[in-house]
Design a protein around this motif. Structure first.
Motif, PDB file in Angstrom:
ATOM      1  N   HIS A 347       0.851  -1.437   0.434  1.00 37.18           N
ATOM      2  CA  HIS A 347       0.192  -0.276  -0.456  1.00 37.18           C
ATOM      3  C   HIS A 347       1.185   0.973  -0.109  1.00 37.18           C
ATOM      4  N   THR A 348       2.218   1.546   0.121  1.00 39.01           N
ATOM      5  CA  THR A 348       3.115   2.412  -0.077  1.00 39.01           C
ATOM      6  C   THR A 348       3.007   2.497  -1.495  1.00 39.01           C
ATOM      7  N   LEU A 349       2.660   1.771  -2.767  1.00 37.89           N
ATOM      8  CA  LEU A 349       2.956   2.205  -4.506  1.00 37.89           C
ATOM      9  C   LEU A 349       1.642   1.666  -4.170  1.00 37.89           C
ATOM     10  N   VAL A 350       0.681   1.076  -3.905  1.00 40.26           N
ATOM     11  CA  VAL A 350      -0.646   0.595  -4.149  1.00 40.26           C
ATOM     12  C   VAL A 350      -1.996   1.226  -4.199  1.00 40.26           C
ATOM     13  N   ASP A 351      -2.367   2.111  -4.309  1.00 42.23           N
ATOM     14  CA  ASP A 351      -4.063   2.860  -3.607  1.00 42.23           C
ATOM     15  C   ASP A 351      -4.812   1.697  -3.703  1.00 42.23           C
ATOM     16  N   GLU A 352      -5.286   1.062  -4.013  1.00 41.49           N
ATOM     17  CA  GLU A 352      -6.094  -0.515  -3.765  1.00 41.49           C
ATOM     18  C   GLU A 352      -5.717  -1.604  -4.238  1.00 41.49           C
ATOM     19  N   VAL A 353      -6.264  -2.135  -3.695  1.00 41.80           N
ATOM     20  CA  VAL A 353      -5.965  -3.706  -3.468  1.00 41.80           C
ATOM     21  C   VAL A 353      -7.223  -4.261  -3.495  1.00 41.80           C
ATOM     22  N   HIS A 354      -8.228  -5.034  -4.879  1.00 36.16           N
ATOM     23  CA  HIS A 354      -9.358  -5.414  -5.541  1.00 36.16           C
ATOM     24  C   HIS A 354      -9.189  -7.127  -5.300  1.00 36.16           C
ATOM     25  N   LEU A 355      -9.798  -8.123  -4.398  1.00 32.42           N
ATOM     26  CA  LEU A 355     -10.271  -9.411  -4.043  1.00 32.42           C
ATOM     27  C   LEU A 355     -11.208 -10.001  -4.804  1.00 32.42           C
TER      28      LEU A 355
END
Length: 437
Positions: A347-355
């Motif tokens: 999350h320091t690089l990616v804003d959202e993670v979708h499962l």
């Protein structure tokens, strides 16, 4: 004869580089395992080295991406196409800059969906229509019911189209009743909602809609779903670049779903979108996503190592409003595979993670999948393959058991259609369309 040497962390990575660089006709001449780095031969990282060769006759189809001395010029050659040099800024340009091109892209996507067989069906339908009858003063054309039905279908949402299919298979559903809490309780159990979650759902519904009374149960239920799924939200863009990563088990539909979202934002929302795939385990996945990127006219790249991801986003994709990352599908039972995904969901690089979760998966397996993938801290769940099941109770189970809000629902292979925002109205249509459609 052209000979090249390649190294990588796994043999699959190396072989993929060989095929992507020299093409499917490349021959592996030699391969070995060695250690890289370390101290006096100790603590080194084990890597694979492969020497591959290609006959000079085949070298014309070489597939490489090389940067010129000028950072703003890129030499591109993909899958047998002739090499050409273009300005980097032009790679970032999407249909948003050219409305005419945008319309052409949309028409092209429509053409892909309207296969030749479908056109034949339409022709056959037209030929079945009664011939025109003439009178002395006018020509009378009977109503073309097929055209009317086709137009009606085009105006329906994906959920409504799917509901129509179920209605045709199960016409008796229209005779059911769902007018009180007892009937709702039994129906949710039939849909696969855990009994504990049914009780929680009904209890909360009684509290949140107590003022509405029992006069109109349908309106009360619909009002409650709006409250219950209020946290569901699609991807939202602002002035800053947004990076979204997609994770999930194998076969859940990540690649196709990414293409749908990319087309939605690039074509419909006029945004600059970039696609990155880290799924180097399946060459077909790379080719599929690359094909979509060409159709939609957006930049695409393969990330062979998570250590290169930040550099790619800040460099090649720096002008994109939205960057979508496709990760390798992973079995929830394989902790090593899950561990490899950590850098792609940082999350320091990616804003959202979708499962991504397929709703045609057994409820017991779905629980295991969510439990294991929860270690990667997904922000939202995205439900796929709603057209491959008739039980939607796990939508409530996911909400109650894991408090995961939803982003999108997908129900087919058509791009960019067959996906929609997971709003309360859409979920209502899936869960209760049998009764209130």
């Amino acid at each position: 004869m052209k000979v090249k040497k390649y190294t990588g962390e796994t043999m699959q990575d190396v072989i993929f580089q060989v095929k992507a660089d020299l093409g499917p006709e490349a021959v592996i001449v030699n391969k070995r395992k060695l250690k890289q780095g370390g101290f006096f031969g100790f603590f080194g990282k084990e890597v694979f080295e492969v020497v591959a060769a290609l006959d000079s006759k085949e070298s014309d189809s070489e597939t490489t991406v090389k940067e010129d001395n000028n950072d703003d010029i890129v030499e591109i050659s993909n899958y047998g196409r002739k090499t050409r040099k273009v300005e980097r800024t032009k790679i970032q340009k999407t249909a948003s800059k050219d409305p005419e091109n945008k319309n052409a892209i949309k028409e092209f996507i429509d053409d892909l969906k309207t296969a030749a067989g479908s056109e034949v069906d339409v022709t056959e339908k037209k030929s079945e229509q009664p011939k025109q009858t003439k009178t002395s003063n006018q020509t009378v054309e009977p109503e073309n019911s097929f055209k009317k039905e086709l137009k009606n279908q085009q105006n329906l949402t994906a959920a409504q189209k799917l509901q129509n299919k179920f209605d045709q298979k199960n016409p008796g559903n229209k005779n059911k009743n769902l007018n009180n809490s007892n009937q709702l309780y039994n129906y949710l159990l039939e849909q696969g909602v855990d009994s504990r979650n049914v009780n929680l759902f009904l209890k909360e519904m009684d509290i949140k809609t107590a003022s509405a009374g029992e006069n109109n149960f349908e309106s009360r239920l619909k009002e409650f779903l709006g409250i219950y799924f209020a946290e569901n939200e699609a991807i939202k863009l602002d002035s800053a670049q947004k990076v979204v990563s997609f994770i999930g088990p194998t076969g859940v539909g990540k690649t196709t779903t990414m293409a749908k979202i990319a087309a939605h934002f690039a074509v419909d929302k006029n945004k600059n979108v970039g696609l990155i795939t880290a799924d180097t385990y399946r060459i077909a996945a790379v080719e599929q996503l690359q094909t979509y990127s060409k159709i939609i006219d957006i930049p695409f790249a393969v990330c062979y190592s998570s250590s290169k991801l930040e550099e790619m986003i800040a460099g090649q994709f720096r002008n994109c409003d939205l960057v979508l990352i496709d990760t390798p599908g992973s079995s929830w039972k394989d902790q090593i595979q899950l561990g490899r995904l950590k850098d792609y969901v940082d999350h320091t690089l990616v804003d959202e993670v979708h499962l991504l979760l397929s709703l045609n998966t057994k409820s017991s397996d779905l629980r295991s999948i969510i439990s294991e993938f929860s270690k990667l801290k997904p922000d939202r769940a995205l439900l796929t393959k709603l057209d491959e099941t008739s039980s939607y109770g796990d939508i409530i189970n996911i909400k109650e058991n894991y408090n995961l809000s939803l982003s999108y629902l997908t129900c087919g292979q058509d791009v960019p259609e067959d996906f929609e925002i997971a709003g309360a109205d859409q979920i209502y249509s899936y869960l209760f369309g049998d009764f209130y459609a």
